[in-house]
Design a protein around this motif. Sequence first.
Motif, PDB file in Angstrom:
ATOM      1  N   GLN A   9       0.827  -1.210   0.000  1.00  0.00           N
ATOM      2  CA  GLN A   9       0.000   0.000   0.000  1.00  0.00           C
ATOM      3  C   GLN A   9       0.860   1.258   0.000  1.00  0.00           C
ATOM      4  O   GLN A   9       0.539   2.242  -0.664  1.00  0.00           O
ATOM      5  N   LEU A  10       1.944   1.243   0.749  1.00  0.00           N
ATOM      6  CA  LEU A  10       2.822   2.414   0.782  1.00  0.00           C
ATOM      7  C   LEU A  10       3.480   2.649  -0.576  1.00  0.00           C
ATOM      8  O   LEU A  10       3.646   3.797  -1.010  1.00  0.00           O
ATOM      9  N   ILE A  11       3.846   1.601  -1.250  1.00  0.00           N
ATOM     10  CA  ILE A  11       4.453   1.753  -2.578  1.00  0.00           C
ATOM     11  C   ILE A  11       3.431   2.328  -3.559  1.00  0.00           C
ATOM     12  O   ILE A  11       3.745   3.227  -4.337  1.00  0.00           O
ATOM     13  N   GLU A  12       2.190   1.835  -3.497  1.00  0.00           N
ATOM     14  CA  GLU A  12       1.136   2.380  -4.365  1.00  0.00           C
ATOM     15  C   GLU A  12       0.891   3.853  -4.057  1.00  0.00           C
ATOM     16  O   GLU A  12       0.714   4.671  -4.965  1.00  0.00           O
ATOM     17  N   GLN A  13       0.893   4.183  -2.779  1.00  0.00           N
ATOM     18  CA  GLN A  13       0.686   5.587  -2.382  1.00  0.00           C
ATOM     19  C   GLN A  13       1.833   6.450  -2.899  1.00  0.00           C
ATOM     20  O   GLN A  13       1.615   7.579  -3.352  1.00  0.00           O
ATOM     21  N   ALA A  14       3.045   5.947  -2.834  1.00  0.00           N
ATOM     22  CA  ALA A  14       4.196   6.709  -3.312  1.00  0.00           C
ATOM     23  C   ALA A  14       4.098   6.957  -4.809  1.00  0.00           C
ATOM     24  O   ALA A  14       4.427   8.040  -5.289  1.00  0.00           O
ATOM     25  N   GLU A  15       3.646   5.964  -5.532  1.00  0.00           N
ATOM     26  CA  GLU A  15       3.490   6.139  -6.983  1.00  0.00           C
ATOM     27  C   GLU A  15       2.420   7.171  -7.285  1.00  0.00           C
ATOM     28  O   GLU A  15       2.574   7.994  -8.181  1.00  0.00           O
ATOM     29  N   GLY A  16       1.318   7.154  -6.517  1.00  0.00           N
ATOM     30  CA  GLY A  16       0.218   8.087  -6.765  1.00  0.00           C
ATOM     31  C   GLY A  16       0.519   9.497  -6.297  1.00  0.00           C
ATOM     32  O   GLY A  16       0.096  10.474  -6.911  1.00  0.00           O
ATOM     33  N   ASP A  17       1.254   9.649  -5.218  1.00  0.00           N
ATOM     34  CA  ASP A  17       1.531  10.962  -4.635  1.00  0.00           C
ATOM     35  C   ASP A  17       2.775  11.636  -5.208  1.00  0.00           C
ATOM     36  O   ASP A  17       3.059  12.772  -4.880  1.00  0.00           O
ATOM     37  N   GLY A  18       3.489  10.943  -5.995  1.00  0.00           N
ATOM     38  CA  GLY A  18       4.730  11.529  -6.487  1.00  0.00           C
ATOM     39  C   GLY A  18       5.871  11.294  -5.513  1.00  0.00           C
ATOM     40  O   GLY A  18       6.909  11.922  -5.607  1.00  0.00           O
ATOM     41  N   ASP A  20       6.585  11.674  -1.866  1.00  0.00           N
ATOM     42  CA  ASP A  20       7.154  12.702  -0.996  1.00  0.00           C
ATOM     43  C   ASP A  20       8.064  12.032   0.044  1.00  0.00           C
ATOM     44  O   ASP A  20       8.106  10.814   0.198  1.00  0.00           O
ATOM     45  N   LEU A  21       8.811  12.839   0.784  1.00  0.00           N
ATOM     46  CA  LEU A  21       9.836  12.337   1.696  1.00  0.00           C
ATOM     47  C   LEU A  21       9.243  11.475   2.809  1.00  0.00           C
ATOM     48  O   LEU A  21       9.792  10.427   3.148  1.00  0.00           O
ATOM     49  N   ALA A  22       8.118  11.870   3.368  1.00  0.00           N
ATOM     50  CA  ALA A  22       7.500  11.107   4.455  1.00  0.00           C
ATOM     51  C   ALA A  22       7.070   9.723   3.983  1.00  0.00           C
ATOM     52  O   ALA A  22       7.247   8.721   4.693  1.00  0.00           O
ATOM     53  N   THR A  23       6.527   9.651   2.777  1.00  0.00           N
ATOM     54  CA  THR A  23       6.102   8.360   2.229  1.00  0.00           C
ATOM     55  C   THR A  23       7.304   7.460   1.987  1.00  0.00           C
ATOM     56  O   THR A  23       7.274   6.267   2.303  1.00  0.00           O
ATOM     57  N   LEU A  24       8.356   8.025   1.451  1.00  0.00           N
ATOM     58  CA  LEU A  24       9.553   7.225   1.206  1.00  0.00           C
ATOM     59  C   LEU A  24      10.174   6.722   2.511  1.00  0.00           C
ATOM     60  O   LEU A  24      10.648   5.587   2.587  1.00  0.00           O
ATOM     61  N   ARG A  25      10.163   7.546   3.538  1.00  0.00           N
ATOM     62  CA  ARG A  25      10.680   7.108   4.836  1.00  0.00           C
ATOM     63  C   ARG A  25       9.825   5.988   5.411  1.00  0.00           C
ATOM     64  O   ARG A  25      10.339   5.027   5.977  1.00  0.00           O
ATOM     65  N   ALA A  26       8.516   6.098   5.258  1.00  0.00           N
ATOM     66  CA  ALA A  26       7.620   5.044   5.742  1.00  0.00           C
ATOM     67  C   ALA A  26       7.859   3.744   4.983  1.00  0.00           C
ATOM     68  O   ALA A  26       7.850   2.662   5.574  1.00  0.00           O
ATOM     69  N   ILE A  27       8.070   3.843   3.681  1.00  0.00           N
ATOM     70  CA  ILE A  27       8.367   2.649   2.884  1.00  0.00           C
ATOM     71  C   ILE A  27       9.664   2.005   3.365  1.00  0.00           C
ATOM     72  O   ILE A  27       9.734   0.789   3.550  1.00  0.00           O
ATOM     73  N   ALA A  28      10.676   2.813   3.581  1.00  0.00           N
ATOM     74  CA  ALA A  28      11.964   2.271   4.031  1.00  0.00           C
ATOM     75  C   ALA A  28      11.827   1.609   5.396  1.00  0.00           C
ATOM     76  O   ALA A  28      12.399   0.538   5.643  1.00  0.00           O
ATOM     77  N   GLU A  29      11.063   2.227   6.299  1.00  0.00           N
ATOM     78  CA  GLU A  29      10.877   1.656   7.626  1.00  0.00           C
ATOM     79  C   GLU A  29      10.122   0.332   7.566  1.00  0.00           C
ATOM     80  O   GLU A  29      10.514  -0.656   8.198  1.00  0.00           O
ATOM     81  N   GLU A  30       9.045   0.289   6.791  1.00  0.00           N
ATOM     82  CA  GLU A  30       8.275  -0.947   6.662  1.00  0.00           C
ATOM     83  C   GLU A  30       9.099  -2.039   5.991  1.00  0.00           C
ATOM     84  O   GLU A  30       9.038  -3.204   6.383  1.00  0.00           O
ATOM     85  N   ALA A  31       9.879  -1.674   4.979  1.00  0.00           N
ATOM     86  CA  ALA A  31      10.720  -2.660   4.304  1.00  0.00           C
ATOM     87  C   ALA A  31      11.773  -3.212   5.255  1.00  0.00           C
ATOM     88  O   ALA A  31      12.063  -4.417   5.252  1.00  0.00           O
ATOM     89  N   GLY A  32      12.331  -2.345   6.082  1.00  0.00           N
ATOM     90  CA  GLY A  32      13.319  -2.792   7.062  1.00  0.00           C
ATOM     91  C   GLY A  32      12.724  -3.755   8.075  1.00  0.00           C
ATOM     92  O   GLY A  32      13.321  -4.785   8.404  1.00  0.00           O
ATOM     93  N   GLU A  33      11.540  -3.420   8.580  1.00  0.00           N
ATOM     94  CA  GLU A  33      10.876  -4.295   9.543  1.00  0.00           C
ATOM     95  C   GLU A  33      10.506  -5.631   8.912  1.00  0.00           C
ATOM     96  O   GLU A  33      10.664  -6.690   9.525  1.00  0.00           O
ATOM     97  N   LEU A  34      10.029  -5.589   7.687  1.00  0.00           N
ATOM     98  CA  LEU A  34       9.665  -6.820   6.982  1.00  0.00           C
ATOM     99  C   LEU A  34      10.903  -7.689   6.746  1.00  0.00           C
ATOM    100  O   LEU A  34      10.869  -8.904   6.962  1.00  0.00           O
ATOM    101  N   GLY A  35      11.987  -7.077   6.340  1.00  0.00           N
ATOM    102  CA  GLY A  35      13.230  -7.819   6.117  1.00  0.00           C
ATOM    103  C   GLY A  35      13.767  -8.429   7.403  1.00  0.00           C
ATOM    104  O   GLY A  35      14.220  -9.573   7.421  1.00  0.00           O
ATOM    105  N   ALA A  36      13.708  -7.673   8.490  1.00  0.00           N
ATOM    106  CA  ALA A  36      14.180  -8.191   9.779  1.00  0.00           C
ATOM    107  C   ALA A  36      13.313  -9.353  10.249  1.00  0.00           C
ATOM    108  O   ALA A  36      13.823 -10.357  10.753  1.00  0.00           O
ATOM    109  N   THR A  37      12.015  -9.229  10.062  1.00  0.00           N
ATOM    110  CA  THR A  37      11.101 -10.307  10.450  1.00  0.00           C
ATOM    111  C   THR A  37      11.380 -11.568   9.642  1.00  0.00           C
ATOM    112  O   THR A  37      11.425 -12.667  10.197  1.00  0.00           O
ATOM    113  N   ARG A  38      11.602 -11.414   8.367  1.00  0.00           N
ATOM    114  CA  ARG A  38      11.909 -12.577   7.518  1.00  0.00           C
ATOM    115  C   ARG A  38      13.236 -13.213   7.917  1.00  0.00           C
ATOM    116  O   ARG A  38      13.370 -14.432   7.959  1.00  0.00           O
ATOM    117  N   ALA A  39      14.228 -12.381   8.195  1.00  0.00           N
ATOM    118  CA  ALA A  39      15.540 -12.911   8.579  1.00  0.00           C
ATOM    119  C   ALA A  39      15.449 -13.685   9.890  1.00  0.00           C
ATOM    120  O   ALA A  39      16.024 -14.768  10.020  1.00  0.00           O
TER     121      ALA A  39
END
Length: 102
Positions: A9-18, A20-39
């Motif tokens: 959902q965050l990636i879709e929002q980033a594509e639609g919103d252009g 912005d910095l807050a969205t990209l930070r949220a994507i990076a944070e969620e990706a980090g948490e997802l990667g850590a959980t998988r590891a």
Amino acid sequence: MSDELVLAQLIEQAEGDGADLATLRAIAEEAGELGATRALARLGLADAGAAKDMAELRELLGAWRDAKRSALKGAFQWAGRMLAALVLVGLAVKLGFPGWLK
């Protein structure tokens, strides 16, 4: 909501919103948490007992290090005593101590 859905959902929002910095930070944070959980899951540390297991492993590792340190210390002390004994025997032979025993 699963982590993967939030990330999608965050990636879709980033594509639609252009993107912005807050969205990209949220994507990076969620990706980090997802990667850590998988590891953690791949390592077998995703269950409730993982914290206890890690604490026990750290305690065991600390005990191993203490035992290794004690063994090395003992070996060096033994070698030092043997060296001192050899020096004393050498001095006794040099000074004629075997002759004193007769």
